[in-house]
Design an enzyme around this catalytic site. Structure first.
Site, PDB file in Angstrom:
ATOM      1  N   GLY A 160     -13.010  -5.490  -0.156  1.00 18.54           N
ATOM      2  CA  GLY A 160     -12.552  -6.406  -1.187  1.00 18.54           C
ATOM      3  C   GLY A 160     -11.035  -6.487  -1.174  1.00 18.54           C
ATOM      4  O   GLY A 160     -10.436  -7.306  -1.850  1.00 18.54           O
ATOM      5  N   GLN A 161     -10.427  -5.637  -0.358  1.00 20.99           N
ATOM      6  CA  GLN A 161      -8.959  -5.589  -0.297  1.00 20.99           C
ATOM      7  C   GLN A 161      -8.382  -6.746   0.520  1.00 20.99           C
ATOM      8  O   GLN A 161      -7.208  -7.057   0.399  1.00 20.99           O
ATOM      9  CB  GLN A 161      -8.502  -4.232   0.270  1.00 20.99           C
ATOM     10  N   SER A 169      -8.827   3.828   4.697  1.00 19.63           N
ATOM     11  CA  SER A 169      -8.321   4.751   3.692  1.00 19.63           C
ATOM     12  C   SER A 169      -6.864   5.024   4.038  1.00 19.63           C
ATOM     13  O   SER A 169      -6.368   4.543   5.056  1.00 19.63           O
ATOM     14  CB  SER A 169      -9.127   6.059   3.675  1.00 19.63           C
ATOM     15  N   SER A 203      -4.207   3.877   3.038  1.00 20.95           N
ATOM     16  CA  SER A 203      -3.382   2.660   3.124  1.00 20.95           C
ATOM     17  C   SER A 203      -3.021   2.312   4.565  1.00 20.95           C
ATOM     18  O   SER A 203      -1.935   1.819   4.853  1.00 20.95           O
ATOM     19  CB  SER A 203      -2.106   2.811   2.273  1.00 20.95           C
ATOM     20  N   ARG A 204      -3.968   2.555   5.488  1.00 21.60           N
ATOM     21  CA  ARG A 204      -3.667   2.451   6.910  1.00 21.60           C
ATOM     22  C   ARG A 204      -4.109   1.141   7.547  1.00 21.60           C
ATOM     23  O   ARG A 204      -3.766   0.873   8.697  1.00 21.60           O
ATOM     24  CB  ARG A 204      -4.326   3.610   7.669  1.00 21.60           C
ATOM     25  N   THR A 211      -3.577  -2.241   7.261  1.00 24.32           N
ATOM     26  CA  THR A 211      -2.590  -3.189   7.760  1.00 24.32           C
ATOM     27  C   THR A 211      -1.860  -2.597   8.954  1.00 24.32           C
ATOM     28  O   THR A 211      -1.663  -3.251   9.980  1.00 24.32           O
ATOM     29  CB  THR A 211      -1.574  -3.518   6.650  1.00 24.32           C
ATOM     30  N   GLY A 265       0.916  -0.747   4.580  1.00 23.84           N
ATOM     31  CA  GLY A 265      -0.050  -0.838   3.485  1.00 23.84           C
ATOM     32  C   GLY A 265       0.579  -0.692   2.115  1.00 23.84           C
ATOM     33  O   GLY A 265       1.647  -0.082   1.969  1.00 23.84           O
ATOM     34  N   VAL A 266      -0.090  -1.244   1.093  1.00 26.43           N
ATOM     35  CA  VAL A 266       0.427  -1.181  -0.276  1.00 26.43           C
ATOM     36  C   VAL A 266      -0.595  -0.667  -1.302  1.00 26.43           C
ATOM     37  O   VAL A 266      -0.236  -0.471  -2.452  1.00 26.43           O
ATOM     38  CB  VAL A 266       0.937  -2.553  -0.759  1.00 26.43           C
ATOM     39  N   GLU A 313      -2.266   2.133  -2.088  1.00 23.10           N
ATOM     40  CA  GLU A 313      -1.992   3.352  -2.839  1.00 23.10           C
ATOM     41  C   GLU A 313      -0.586   3.347  -3.436  1.00 23.10           C
ATOM     42  O   GLU A 313      -0.407   3.709  -4.600  1.00 23.10           O
ATOM     43  CB  GLU A 313      -2.236   4.577  -1.953  1.00 23.10           C
TER      44      GLU A 313
END
Lengths: 172, 344, 451
Positions: free
Chosen positions: B47-48, B86, B88-89, B91, B285-286, B288
């Site tokens: 969903g991200q 997980s 924030s990896r 991207t 990534g953003v 977290e």
């Protein structure tokens, strides 16, 4: 109907007449999802807290997880499947996409149904009224802002398209 | 009495896994005769917006319309392993592997284009639906025509990209060493109102300056920032997981309360872009970073309002009244004596 | 679009086109394009795991432990198996492979064997023709427990003679960070603040509760569909538990209603796979919200003691901290969460001298694992409290104080790693300064504090 608790479900769903003999004593949510395979209506909590299962029963917003299926007999039910289609989105749906108000999507059908209910009752809501209108619908992804703005944008578009100030639900 | 205060909070976040844990991704890409491409990546869409992000990167790298991309994700029967979603990896790692897959596909495409255009393949660029000699722009061929030509001649039309940021491990005794491939950064600002009679804390304003490196899709970055801050707000003020004798006592959404639309301010996303040369188009990534600073930011705003610091979560009205001395604290508190610093 | 049927003609290649260069604006990057997954979601057409349906499908249900720490003396499934419509009632004895899984270390039981370690641990599973029969069967399973002494906080778990949650002891992992000379650092400090911070557990509460769907295809491949953050790790763990070659198991991610870290662990996947494998029928297992909250992972509760020193010029000189993280009954990612917390306990600031210890400790609480923020979120509650308090006590603007101490390219993190040019902390703080100006705001020190 008999000892197996079979009942006849005669009602209108998304504009189509439905007549089925099914096991009774269940929730409207189970009837929609398991018997009609209308799985756009989601279950997030089963206790009326999350709003994911919001549908319209005779034009009123209800939580399908708290509604006995028998209550829908003779009624008209509107689910997300009856609101716009991929090629013909309802303005609320289009505005949610445009604003970026959809992430995981699990709350989205319920949000759309609550927004339609709100705009039916109040075609020109303030931001505060939109917030109140969706405060029974939990979203864990978006922080609500883009959903709120999406509904506001849809309201403006619907107002512009319908100067009399009436919003009609589009039923396919 | 209602008191207002403003506070700030910051964070850094080591991106990815570190400590020699496997941290890689593979993407496959296929060129169809009509110039559309299919992407396979083993990462999950939660969903991200991972699918959209990878398609945007591929469209940019190949110089084709975003609409001409199609992606299949997270299926061991179809996609290559891309590692987890997980830390924030996505991207940063899965994004980079998608770019490498494009570059792998562009090699045979440039070779054919070079033959057809009678030019050096290394001088060709892929942009705006064209494959063009950057020194002699008149030498160009449309991406679509080239795609058809590739198939007609039986050339390789599939590319694969592998990217790894697997680090070495840090020293076991001191944790000294290069722990992470890169770091993410964020700072937030909150304005709160504290009702000293009821203990209720209302967040009036929440601004989140989050470093995306490069916002590949600004609206999705905003979505991460807004949603992350609201999860952080829930952690700070509302979400009271009551565990008694090992039992999660309020394990229902009627008793474990998460923020509703009525509980949160309109979060103001302030996207910061400090280019990261190791990220795809500078991005990182953003998810977290956008969540982490919220609770202490709110607590610092409360301190600014009251002159008293919140050093616990969640700051529910009841716990705020205890902090203010208006309710008796009955729980036994952990003290400094319970927590000696271990020997050097 | 045209597809060429013949060799490209020379003239086609000579069509004049506008000059393009690498310096041009991006065409896709930086644009808020329509999400690929959003139209199906907004129309209710997206298929989540709980929406799947197949002819002959059975409904799965899980029995969860009611005991925090207990031996299982017996499990009687006879009444449950006799419920009409019930096709399988499975316990640990029915697991063909290893009854062990775990995202970092395999310390977790697929179904509890001789011992349960938390309230909510799966003990038995049922597959039946409808959900009512499955629910009835679950209520008919008789489990005889012999309660054991239990521990519910990391402090109790570390006391001498405390009940052991696992045979190897209650410390899952101890992380040590040592940089510079901590004593010298505090000697140089003009001001030191020391506090204890407590953070609570947090439920991920994705709007989609955990679910799984499994079926065996014509080739005999076991297919498992779920909402998962890592299909390939799930495949490996399913294969080990079912004693199948890994290439005979397929895991695919359905449209997924959020995860936030919790669905990084195996959730319903092995259980639903077992039910499908044993019955030969498609099986759908959807957790209720309550079951999901009781059985799945949460954010780690933590206790942190930390002291931080700064000199008269407002420069940080040292930080020392100790962290106790409650990882609950099983490891999940608890070693890495609490390790990451120790490294990040100082936040985005430069400390010449840094010492931290973190202990990830087993208890008989629910499992704590990965949750958006992953230990760094808990660390931030501490470091931002410390930094803000130091700024206050030094009478400095909180943003200025942060800018004075934040990491910059060439300065080192707690692990000694040097920061690169992609060090954005100062830029984010400056952005907040601009924001204050744009909105006509300022941060006034609280009168009680500045007095």
């Amino acid at each position: 109907m008999d000892e197996n608790n079979l009942i006849k479900m005669e009602l209108t769903v998304n504009g189509e007449a439905v007549s089925m003999i099914v096991k009774g004593g269940r929730r409207l949510l189970d009837f929609l999802r398991d018997d009609l395979h209308l799985t756009g209506t989601k279950e997030g909590c089963g206790e009326g807290e999350c709003g994911s299962c919001t549908v319209h029963l005779d034009g009123q917003s209800v939580l399908a997880c708290l509604t006995p299926m028998e209550r829908a007999i003779g009624c008209s039910v509107l689910t997300i499947e009856g609101v716009g289609s991929p090629t013909n989105l309802h303005p609320v749906q289009a505005a949610l996409l445009d604003e970026g108000g959809v992430q995981c999507g699990m709350c989205t059908p319920g949000m759309v149904m609550s927004a339609l209910d709100l705009l039916e009752r109040n075609p020109d809501p303030t931001i505060e009224e939109i917030i109140e209108g969706i405060s029974g619908n939990l979203c864990r992804c978006t922080g609500y802002k883009k959903i709120i703005y999406g509904i506001q944008q849809a309201a403006q578009e619907l107002q512009a398209a319908s100067p009399a100030g009436t919003v009609k639900e589009s039923v396919e | 009495m209602k008191l207002r205060g403003i506070g700030v909070g910051s964070m850094m976040y080591g991106l990815g896994y570190g400590f020699a844990r496997p941290d890689f991704s593979t993407t496959d890409i296929e060129l169809a005769p009509d110039g559309t491409v299919t992407i396979w990546n083993g990462a999950s869409e939660l969903g991200q917006g991972l699918q959209t992000l990878l398609c945007q990167l591929v469209a940019e790298e190949l110089g084709i319309p975003y609409e001409d991309t199609f992606i299949i994700t997270a299926d061991t029967g179809r996609t290559p392993d891309a590692g987890p979603v997980s830390a924030s990896r996505s991207t940063y790692v899965q994004g980079n592997s998608a770019l490498k897959a494009c570059r792998d596909l562009k090699k045979p495409m440039a070779e054919l284009a070079g033959e057809l255009l009678k030019t050096d393949p290394d001088q060709l660029i892929f942009k705006k639906g064209l494959v063009q000699d950057q020194n002699e722009p008149s030498r160009s061929i449309s991406f679509t025509n080239l795609a058809g030509g590739m198939h007609q001649r039986g050339r390789r039309v599939r590319g694969s990209g592998y990217h790894s940021i697997t680090t070495g491990d840090v020293d076991k005794e001191t944790s000294q060493g290069d722990a992470y491939a890169t770091y993410a950064w964020a700072s937030q600002l909150a304005e709160v109102e504290v009702d000293t009679e009821t203990g209720q804390v209302t967040v009036l304003r929440l601004a989140s300056a989050t470093d995306a490196g490069k916002a590949i899709n600004p609206k999705m970055v905003e979505g991460q920032i807004e949603g992350g801050a609201v999860q952080g707000l829930g952690f700070a003020l509302m979400e009271d997981m009551k565990i008694e004798q090992g039992e999660f006592k309020n394990a229902k959404l009627s008793t474990y309360l998460i923020p509703t639309a009525a509980d949160v301010p309109m979060v103001e996303p302030l996207i910061v872009e400090v280019y990261d040369p190791t990220g795809p188009y500078g991005a990182k990534g953003v998810a977290e970073p956008a969540t982490i600073p919220t609770a202490p930011t709110i607590f610092n705003a409360i301190a600014n309002a009251l002159g008293q610091r919140v050093r616990f979560t969640p700051a529910t009205p009841e716990k705020m009244l205890k902090l203010l001395g208006k309710l008796e604290e009955k729980e036994e508190q952990i003290t400094i004596e319970d927590m000696p610093y271990p020997e050097p | 679009m045209t597809i060429l049927n013949e060799t490209l003609q020379e003239e086609e290649l000579k069509i004049q086109t506008p000059s393009i260069s690498r310096k041009d604006e991006y065409e896709s990057v930086g644009k808020s394009v329509l999400r690929k997954d959003s139209v199906p979601k907004v129309t209710g057409k997206a298929i989540y795991t709980g929406d799947l349906h197949m002819p002959g499908m059975l409904f799965g249900k899980v029995l969860l432990s009611t005991q925090a720490h207990a031996l299982i003396k017996s499990i009687d499934v006879s009444a449950a198996a006799a419920v009409p419509g019930v096709k399988a009632v499975l316990t640990s004895r029915d697991i063909p492979g290893e009854n062990a899984f775990g995202i970092a270390i395999p310390d977790q039981q697929v179904l509890a064997e001789t011992k349960v370690r938390y309230i909510g641990e799966p003990v038995a599973i049922v597959a039946a023709e409808d959900i009512f029969a499955a629910e009835q069967a679950i209520s008919q399973i008789q489990v005889e427990y012999e309660p054991l002494p239990a521990v519910f906080s990391p402090f109790d778990a570390l006391k001498p003679g405390a009940p052991a949650v696992h045979a190897k002891g209650n410390i899952l992992y101890h992380t040590k960070v040592r940089k510079g000379n901590i004593e010298r650092g505090f000697d140089e400090a003009a001001i030191i603040v020391e506090n204890i911070y407590r953070t609570s557990g947090q439920d991920h509460a994705p709007i989609e509760p955990e679910a799984g769907f499994a079926w065996i295809d014509a080739e005999g491949v076991l297919n498992v569909f779920s909402g998962t953050q890592y299909a390939f790790r799930d495949r490996r763990q399913i294969a080990i538990a079912l004693n199948l070659p890994m290439n005979r198991v397929r895991v695919a991610n359905m449209t997924m209603g959020g995860g936030f870290g919790r669905k990084d662990d195996v959730t319903a996947e092995i259980l639903v796979a077992l039910l499908a494998w044993k019955t030969g029928r498609p099986v759908r297992l959807v957790y209720s919200r309550h079951e999901a909250m009781m059985s799945q992972t949460h954010r780690h509760p933590t206790y942190t003691r930390v002291r931080t020193g700064a000199n008269k010029e407002g420069k940080l000189t040292a930080m020392e901290g100790v962290i106790y993280g409650d990882t609950g009954a099983y490891a999940s990612l608890g070693l890495f969460v609490i390790k990451k917390m120790a490294l990040h306990l100082g936040g985005p600031y430069y400390y010449p001298n840094y010492k931290s210890d973190s202990f990830s400790v087993y208890t008989n609480n629910p499992i704590f694992g990965a949750f958006r923020g992953f230990g760094v979120l808990q660390a931030a509650v501490s470091h931002e409290g410390q930094i803000d308090e130091l700024a206050e006590k030094l009478g400095m603007d909180p943003i200025e104080f942060r800018l004075r101490n934040c990491l910059r390219p060439g300065l080192s993190f707690s692990t000694g790693q040097l920061m690169t040019n992609a060090c954005g902390i100062a830029t984010t703080l400056e952005r907040l300064q601009d924001y204050l100006v744009e909105n006509g705001l300022s941060i006034e020190l609280h009168p009680e504090v500045s007095a």
